[in-house]
Structures are given as C-alpha cells and as structure tokens.
Enzyme design. Structure first.
Site, PDB file in Angstrom:
ATOM      1  CE  LYS A 215     -10.613  -2.082   4.918  1.00  0.00           C
ATOM      2  NZ  LYS A 215     -10.011  -1.130   3.981  1.00  0.00           N
ATOM      3  NE  ARG A 225     -10.901   4.492   8.767  1.00  0.00           N
ATOM      4  CZ  ARG A 225     -11.988   3.902   9.258  1.00  0.00           C
ATOM      5  NH1 ARG A 225     -12.710   4.512  10.191  1.00  0.00           N
ATOM      6  NH2 ARG A 225     -12.368   2.714   8.809  1.00  0.00           N
ATOM      7  CE  LYS A 239     -13.711   4.214   5.622  1.00  0.00           C
ATOM      8  NZ  LYS A 239     -12.384   4.099   4.950  1.00  0.00           N
ATOM      9  CD  GLU A 255     -17.535 -10.232   1.380  1.00  0.00           C
ATOM     10  OE1 GLU A 255     -16.991 -10.235   0.256  1.00  0.00           O
ATOM     11  OE2 GLU A 255     -18.382  -9.388   1.704  1.00  0.00           O
ATOM     12  CE  LYS A 270      -7.034  -2.856   6.558  1.00  0.00           C
ATOM     13  NZ  LYS A 270      -7.247  -1.880   5.535  1.00  0.00           N
ATOM     14  CB  SER A 296      -2.742   1.981  11.491  1.00  0.00           C
ATOM     15  OG  SER A 296      -4.159   2.002  11.510  1.00  0.00           O
ATOM     16  CE1 TYR A 335       1.162   1.233   7.624  1.00  0.00           C
ATOM     17  CE2 TYR A 335       0.090  -0.167   9.257  1.00  0.00           C
ATOM     18  CZ  TYR A 335       0.018   0.641   8.135  1.00  0.00           C
ATOM     19  OH  TYR A 335      -1.189   0.833   7.519  1.00  0.00           O
TER      20      TYR A 335
HETATM   21  C1  PBG Z   1      -8.610   2.102   2.686  1.00  0.00           C
HETATM   22  C2  PBG Z   1      -7.758   1.351   3.632  1.00  0.00           C
HETATM   23  C3  PBG Z   1      -7.777   1.390   5.031  1.00  0.00           C
HETATM   24  C4  PBG Z   1      -6.715   0.625   5.454  1.00  0.00           C
HETATM   25  C5  PBG Z   1      -6.084   0.113   4.323  1.00  0.00           C
HETATM   26  N1  PBG Z   1      -6.742   0.567   3.206  1.00  0.00           N
HETATM   27  C6  PBG Z   1      -8.632   2.145   5.969  1.00  0.00           C
HETATM   28  C7  PBG Z   1     -10.081   1.920   5.997  1.00  0.00           C
HETATM   29  O1  PBG Z   1     -10.617   1.001   5.389  1.00  0.00           O
HETATM   30  O2  PBG Z   1     -10.735   2.745   6.642  1.00  0.00           O
HETATM   31  C8  PBG Z   1      -6.340   0.429   6.902  1.00  0.00           C
HETATM   32  C9  PBG Z   1      -4.916   0.084   7.157  1.00  0.00           C
HETATM   33  C10 PBG Z   1      -4.463   0.278   8.557  1.00  0.00           C
HETATM   34  O3  PBG Z   1      -5.232   0.610   9.486  1.00  0.00           O
HETATM   35  O4  PBG Z   1      -3.258   0.082   8.776  1.00  0.00           O
HETATM   36  N2  PBG Z   1      -9.759   1.510   2.254  1.00  0.00           N
END
Ligand code: PBG
Length: 347
Positions: A215, A225, A239, A255, A270, A296, A335
């Site tokens: 990720k 968010r 992050k 990983e 992701k 998203s 989605y």
């Molecule tokens: C939480 C999480 C996130 C997403 C899925 N689980 C956001 C992030 O890591 O900031 C993102 C999913 C998306 O953007 O559709 N840890």
C-alpha cells in the site's frame, strides 16, 4: 524455425518465410465473435469486492461529494444494499465507517468498542444476508483517531508496536462481531503475524486475512478521506513513514513476502491503475490470491471526466476493471461494483 524468426526476426534478407500478408493480426479482430474467441481476460461479478461507507442513523443516506454515485449508508440501508449485492453475485463487501467526530480521540478507543458502527453493521448485514456474502473489515485506526493517522502518535511519531497491539484488539472485536475477512490497511510492521496469531488463539481460525500488503503513500486516497471524514483530521499530515514510497517496486515484493510469511491468505496492491506493474510482479512472483483496489481518486477521476463529457463512463470503467484482470488480479475492490455486476448480469 519460422516461429523463432517471428519473435526474433533475422535481418530481412535472410528470412525464409514471409510474414505479412500471411500473418495478419487483424484476422482475429474482424468481428465480435472472433474477438470473443481469443479474449484472454474477462470480468465477472465474482471478481468484485464492494467497499461501502457506513454512517449512523437509520434510513439515512448521504452523497460523497467527490465520488458521484457513491453514498454513505446507515446500517439498515447498508444491510439492504448487501442483500442486493448478494443477488447480483458480488462475493464480498468491505466496510468503512464514518465515525462521529465526538467519538474520535488520540487513542482511537472507539476502534475496539464492540458496539462501534462497524461491528453493528457487521451484525446487521449478517442477519440480512446470512452466509451469502463475505463481510470484510478494514483494520486501521484512521477513522477513529482525532489526528487521522492509521497509528498511535507518540511525541510526533507514529509508533509501530503499540499500534500493532491495538490493531490486534480491533481485529478481534471485528471477528467477534462476525466478520469473515479482516483486512489490515495500516502498513505497520508485523501486524499480519500478530493479528493471525491472535485470531488463532481466540478461536477465529476461520477468519480470512487479506493484507493490504503493498500500500503506497498515495494522493489518490483524497476522496476516501472525505467520505470517512478523516481528511480534516489529517490536515496537512501525511502517511509516508508507514505507507510505501511510490518510487519503489522491489520493496513491494518484500512487503508481500513478509505478509505471506506472517499468514496472509490474500494480498492486495493499492492504489490500482497507477500500480498495475506492481500487481503483475506480485502475481508472478507469488501466485497468491491477489487483489487490487481501484481507490477513491481513480473512481473520482473517471467520474469527473465523464461528467464533463470528456470520457464515456460506461466504457472506461469496464476497460479499467478488465485491465486489472489482465494485469493479474483475482479480484478488484471498486466503488462501481454493484453497477458493474448489474451490467454483467444483463449481458
Ligand atoms: C485506511 C484506508 C484508506 C483507504 C482504505 N483504507 C485511506 C488511507 O490509507 O489514507 C483508501 C481507499 C480509497 O481511497 O478508496 N487506512
């Protein structure tokens, strides 16, 4: 020999067999029936995982401004939506809560409350759909922390091991509520092994673990968010000390290897479309059930361009999902899952 020449052509004058016009690549593209015969990758409802945003209340739905067509649903409506997903043949849904800001704090204590929104949603959905749909829960603290980080903050740093202890408790609470798949999305070191061990220890050996294994610290999560209300908490924070650097590919393989070794049943890459190279490498290297998350921002991008009339939504969403399959995905979190499943059903 001619086949070898085809792939490793000798200089023109030494070729023994003619290529064009004998070989015409367009022959297999001439009609729909021919294209269907030779198509390598296909999308089916079985490939889809539907991420659902849940909110408090009953009979409530609220649109996510940056994700046209996506709504947060109260638990009762989410349960009804899952029944529809089951009818459409979608194998699993993933829950993401919009937590009341009054319930967020520095210690993310709501994450381990057995009566929190996610746990209530799991129980309501289970009651509605029985065992016909897998229920997946995200394991991470960001919906619950006042600072919007996925881990605990100590002296300005996200601490690893203390966060893992809390994630373990969060996963157990979700398993107790009846979820089928826990999906740690936090990127702390060692969390997969710790969660797996605790699940085994507490009698939840049946619960699957899908690791957000590779990720990335991506700007494509912006609309998510907003949807869960963590954007304002996170503010200008990022992050990058736990999610991966977008420049790295080999590191993704390390990983993934670690998460497999720690007991992950399934692994995920992701974001999705900007990281198809990583998806292909992971699938080729490990042959694991491998998933991709069309996040998203990817969804928002396609929707926004379509709203302008610049892209054909129906065509680009299908093409993007098929691209995941071609790149090696066994499934895709998207989605658009219900809409796509509906279209696939209609044929
Ligand atoms: C939480 C999480 C996130 C997403 C899925 N689980 C956001 C992030 O890591 O900031 C993102 C999913 C998306 O953007 O559709 N840890």
């Amino acid at each position: 020999m001619w086949l070898k020449n085809l792939f490793f052509p000798a200089p023109a004058q030494t070729q023994t067999k003619p290529q064009f016009p004998c070989i015409r690549m367009r022959r297999t593209r001439q009609a729909d029936w021919a294209r269907r015969m030779v198509r390598e990758s296909r999308l089916s409802a079985d490939d889809l995982i539907w991420p659902i945003f849940v909110q408090e209340g009953s009979g409530q739905r609220s649109p996510v401004a940056s994700m046209p067509g996506v709504e947060r649903l109260s638990v009762d409506l989410a349960a009804a939506a899952c029944a529809e997903a089951a009818d459409l043949g979608i194998p699993a849904i993933a829950l993401f809560p919009m937590v009341d800001p009054a319930r967020k704090n520095e210690e993310a204590s709501e994450a381990v409350n057995p009566e929190n929104l996610v746990c209530r949603a799991v129980r309501a959905i289970r009651k509605e759909v029985g065992g016909s749909v897998g229920i997946m829960c995200d394991v991470a603290l960001d919906p619950y922390t006042s600072h919007g980080q996925d881990g605990l903050l100590r002296g300005g740093e996200i601490v690893n091991d203390e966060t893992v202890s809390l994630l373990v408790r969060q996963a157990l609470v979700q398993a107790e509520a009846g979820c089928d798949i826990v999906a740690p999305s936090d990127m702390m070191d060692g969390r997969v092994g710790a969660i797996r061990a605790a699940l085994e220890d507490k009698g939840h050996s049946r619960v699957l673990l899908m690791a957000y294994a590779a990720k990335y610290a991506s700007a494509f999560y912006g609309p998510f968010r907003d949807a869960v209300g963590s954007a304002s908490s996170l503010g200008r924070g990022d992050k990058k000390t736990y999610q991966m650097d977008p420049g790295n590919g080999d590191e993704a393989l390390r990983e993934v290897a670690l998460d497999i070794g720690e007991g992950a049943d399934m692994v995920m890459v992701k974001p999705g479309m900007p990281y198809l190279d990583i998806l292909r490498r992971v699938k080729d290297a490990f042959g694991m059930p491998t998933f991709a998350y069309q996040v998203s921002g990817e969804y928002a991008m396609l929707r926004a361009a379509a709203a302008q009339g610049w892209l054909d939504w129906d065509a680009v969403i299908m093409e993007s999902l098929l691209a995941f399959k071609r790149a090696g995905a066994d499934g895709i979190l998207t989605y658009a899952a219900p809409e796509i499943a509906r279209r696939l059903k209609q044929g």
